[in-house]
Enzyme design. Structure first.
Site, mmCIF file in Angstrom:
data_model
loop_
_atom_site.group_PDB
_atom_site.id
_atom_site.type_symbol
_atom_site.label_atom_id
_atom_site.label_comp_id
_atom_site.label_asym_id
_atom_site.label_seq_id
_atom_site.Cartn_x
_atom_site.Cartn_y
_atom_site.Cartn_z
ATOM 1 N N LYS A 13 106.948 51.279 68.177
ATOM 2 C CA LYS A 13 107.984 52.291 68.430
ATOM 3 C C LYS A 13 107.452 53.431 69.310
ATOM 4 O O LYS A 13 108.108 53.830 70.257
ATOM 5 C CB LYS A 13 108.520 52.876 67.110
ATOM 6 C CG LYS A 13 109.173 51.847 66.195
ATOM 7 C CD LYS A 13 109.831 52.500 64.989
ATOM 8 C CE LYS A 13 108.834 53.122 64.030
ATOM 9 N NZ LYS A 13 107.997 52.162 63.281
ATOM 10 N N ARG A 88 114.639 57.156 57.942
ATOM 11 C CA ARG A 88 113.820 56.150 57.267
ATOM 12 C C ARG A 88 114.343 55.816 55.871
ATOM 13 O O ARG A 88 113.739 55.026 55.166
ATOM 14 C CB ARG A 88 112.426 56.733 57.126
ATOM 15 C CG ARG A 88 111.301 55.825 57.636
ATOM 16 C CD ARG A 88 110.039 56.639 57.478
ATOM 17 N NE ARG A 88 108.840 55.984 57.816
ATOM 18 C CZ ARG A 88 108.157 56.206 58.935
ATOM 19 N NH1 ARG A 88 108.622 57.004 59.877
ATOM 20 N NH2 ARG A 88 106.997 55.621 59.098
ATOM 21 N N ARG A 127 94.592 48.996 66.409
ATOM 22 C CA ARG A 127 94.959 50.088 67.315
ATOM 23 C C ARG A 127 93.962 51.242 67.294
ATOM 24 O O ARG A 127 93.915 52.018 68.242
ATOM 25 C CB ARG A 127 96.399 50.555 67.129
ATOM 26 C CG ARG A 127 96.722 51.332 65.882
ATOM 27 C CD ARG A 127 98.226 51.623 65.844
ATOM 28 N NE ARG A 127 98.628 52.228 64.594
ATOM 29 C CZ ARG A 127 99.894 52.401 64.229
ATOM 30 N NH1 ARG A 127 100.871 51.983 65.006
ATOM 31 N NH2 ARG A 127 100.203 52.977 63.082
ATOM 32 N N ARG A 131 94.007 56.921 62.427
ATOM 33 C CA ARG A 131 94.969 57.440 61.450
ATOM 34 C C ARG A 131 94.498 57.138 60.029
ATOM 35 O O ARG A 131 94.060 56.024 59.745
ATOM 36 C CB ARG A 131 96.346 56.795 61.680
ATOM 37 C CG ARG A 131 97.130 57.474 62.777
ATOM 38 C CD ARG A 131 98.423 56.784 63.059
ATOM 39 N NE ARG A 131 99.287 56.605 61.895
ATOM 40 C CZ ARG A 131 100.567 56.299 61.974
ATOM 41 N NH1 ARG A 131 101.130 56.136 63.168
ATOM 42 N NH2 ARG A 131 101.292 56.142 60.896
ATOM 43 N N ARG A 142 102.681 50.968 53.200
ATOM 44 C CA ARG A 142 103.691 51.349 54.199
ATOM 45 C C ARG A 142 104.688 50.218 54.442
ATOM 46 O O ARG A 142 105.873 50.455 54.628
ATOM 47 C CB ARG A 142 103.007 51.788 55.493
ATOM 48 C CG ARG A 142 102.380 53.182 55.332
ATOM 49 C CD ARG A 142 101.307 53.458 56.357
ATOM 50 N NE ARG A 142 101.822 53.390 57.707
ATOM 51 C CZ ARG A 142 101.066 53.083 58.769
ATOM 52 N NH1 ARG A 142 99.787 52.798 58.622
ATOM 53 N NH2 ARG A 142 101.606 53.068 59.959
HETATM 54 P P1 AMP Z 1 105.018 57.191 61.506
HETATM 55 O O1 AMP Z 1 104.162 57.858 62.530
HETATM 56 O O2 AMP Z 1 106.463 57.116 61.898
HETATM 57 O O3 AMP Z 1 104.461 55.850 61.076
HETATM 58 O O4 AMP Z 1 104.991 58.119 60.193
HETATM 59 C C1 AMP Z 1 103.781 58.370 59.515
HETATM 60 C C2 AMP Z 1 104.062 58.911 58.128
HETATM 61 O O5 AMP Z 1 104.801 60.142 58.226
HETATM 62 C C3 AMP Z 1 104.893 58.021 57.225
HETATM 63 O O6 AMP Z 1 104.121 57.027 56.567
HETATM 64 C C4 AMP Z 1 105.456 59.044 56.236
HETATM 65 O O7 AMP Z 1 104.476 59.460 55.315
HETATM 66 C C5 AMP Z 1 105.738 60.243 57.169
HETATM 67 N N1 AMP Z 1 107.095 60.177 57.751
HETATM 68 C C6 AMP Z 1 107.409 60.077 59.077
HETATM 69 N N2 AMP Z 1 108.730 60.049 59.259
HETATM 70 C C7 AMP Z 1 109.292 60.113 58.023
HETATM 71 C C8 AMP Z 1 110.623 60.094 57.540
HETATM 72 N N3 AMP Z 1 111.674 59.992 58.379
HETATM 73 N N4 AMP Z 1 110.820 60.181 56.198
HETATM 74 C C9 AMP Z 1 109.789 60.292 55.341
HETATM 75 N N5 AMP Z 1 108.509 60.290 55.727
HETATM 76 C C10 AMP Z 1 108.244 60.207 57.053
#
Ligand code: AMP
Length: 186
Positions: A13, A88, A127, A131, A142
């Site tokens: 994404k 999400r 990757r 993180r 996740r």
């Molecule tokens: P991402 O970079 O989109 O994979 O997000 C990394 C982490 O941020 C996720 O595993 C959640 O802990 C938190 N996070 C990001 N976006 C959301 C969301 N819309 N709702 C809840 N937690 C989020």
């Protein structure tokens, strides 16, 4: 153009959002990037969400919705945006739809990036972005959060007829080509 870029962790994404951003000049709003920035800078929000991100769990809906609604009101988003990592959960999707409806607008397109599960795991492990949630155990959490809480959001937008499925396997440019085909049809 208001887009939701959707898909499981590791679907690409962020990479595709950057390509859409440069090609169409639409800002990219990643809730994960905002959280990581706040954690790095040790802000109040960062302190609040750090242990949640480290565990691979979800930040509470209210926190995320407030953040996104504040953000999309900024002038740089007035002509549209690419939402990456949001909504999400179903409550987040409903809150977003309600907010947009109150402004007499709605999402134009929901792009679902489809990638087989084993490839997701391989991509995340290779990757090497450093993180804290990219370890095998956190990836498992996740993915399970994705299946239980996030995947229903796809169905929510399918019912609204907004979903376009994108085969997320192949080179970055191949996948971007498919996204361009979908966006150019709008
Ligand atoms: P991402 O970079 O989109 O994979 O997000 C990394 C982490 O941020 C996720 O595993 C959640 O802990 C938190 N996070 C990001 N976006 C959301 C969301 N819309 N709702 C809840 N937690 C989020």
């Amino acid at each position: 153009m208001k887009l939701i870029l959707f898909g499981p962790p590791g679907a690409g994404k962020g990479t595709q959002a950057d390509k859409i951003k440069s090609h169409y000049d639409i800002p990219h709003l990643s809730t994960g990037n905002i959280f990581r920035y706040n954690i790095k800078n040790e802000t109040e929000l960062g302190k609040k969400v750090k242990s949640i991100l480290d565990a691979g769990k979800l930040v509470p809906d209210e926190t995320v919705v407030d953040l996104v609604v504040d953000e999309i009101q900024k002038p740089e988003y007035k002509n549209g945006y690419i939402l990456d990592g949001f909504p999400r959960t179903i409550p987040q999707a409903e809150a977003l739809d309600e907010y947009l409806a109150s402004k007499e607008t709605s999402i134009d397109l929901f792009l679902n990036l489809e990638v087989p599960e084993q490839e997701l795991i391989d991509r995340i492990l290779s990757r090497a972005e450093g993180r804290s949630d990219d370890t095998p155990e956190k990836i498992k959490t996740r993915l399970s959060v994705y299946h239980n809480e996030t995947a229903p959001v796809l169905n929510h937008y399918e019912k609204k007829g907004k979903v376009q499925k994108i085969d997320g396997v192949g080179s970055i440019d191949d996948i971007f080509g498919r996204i361009k085909d979908a966006l150019d049809e709008l």
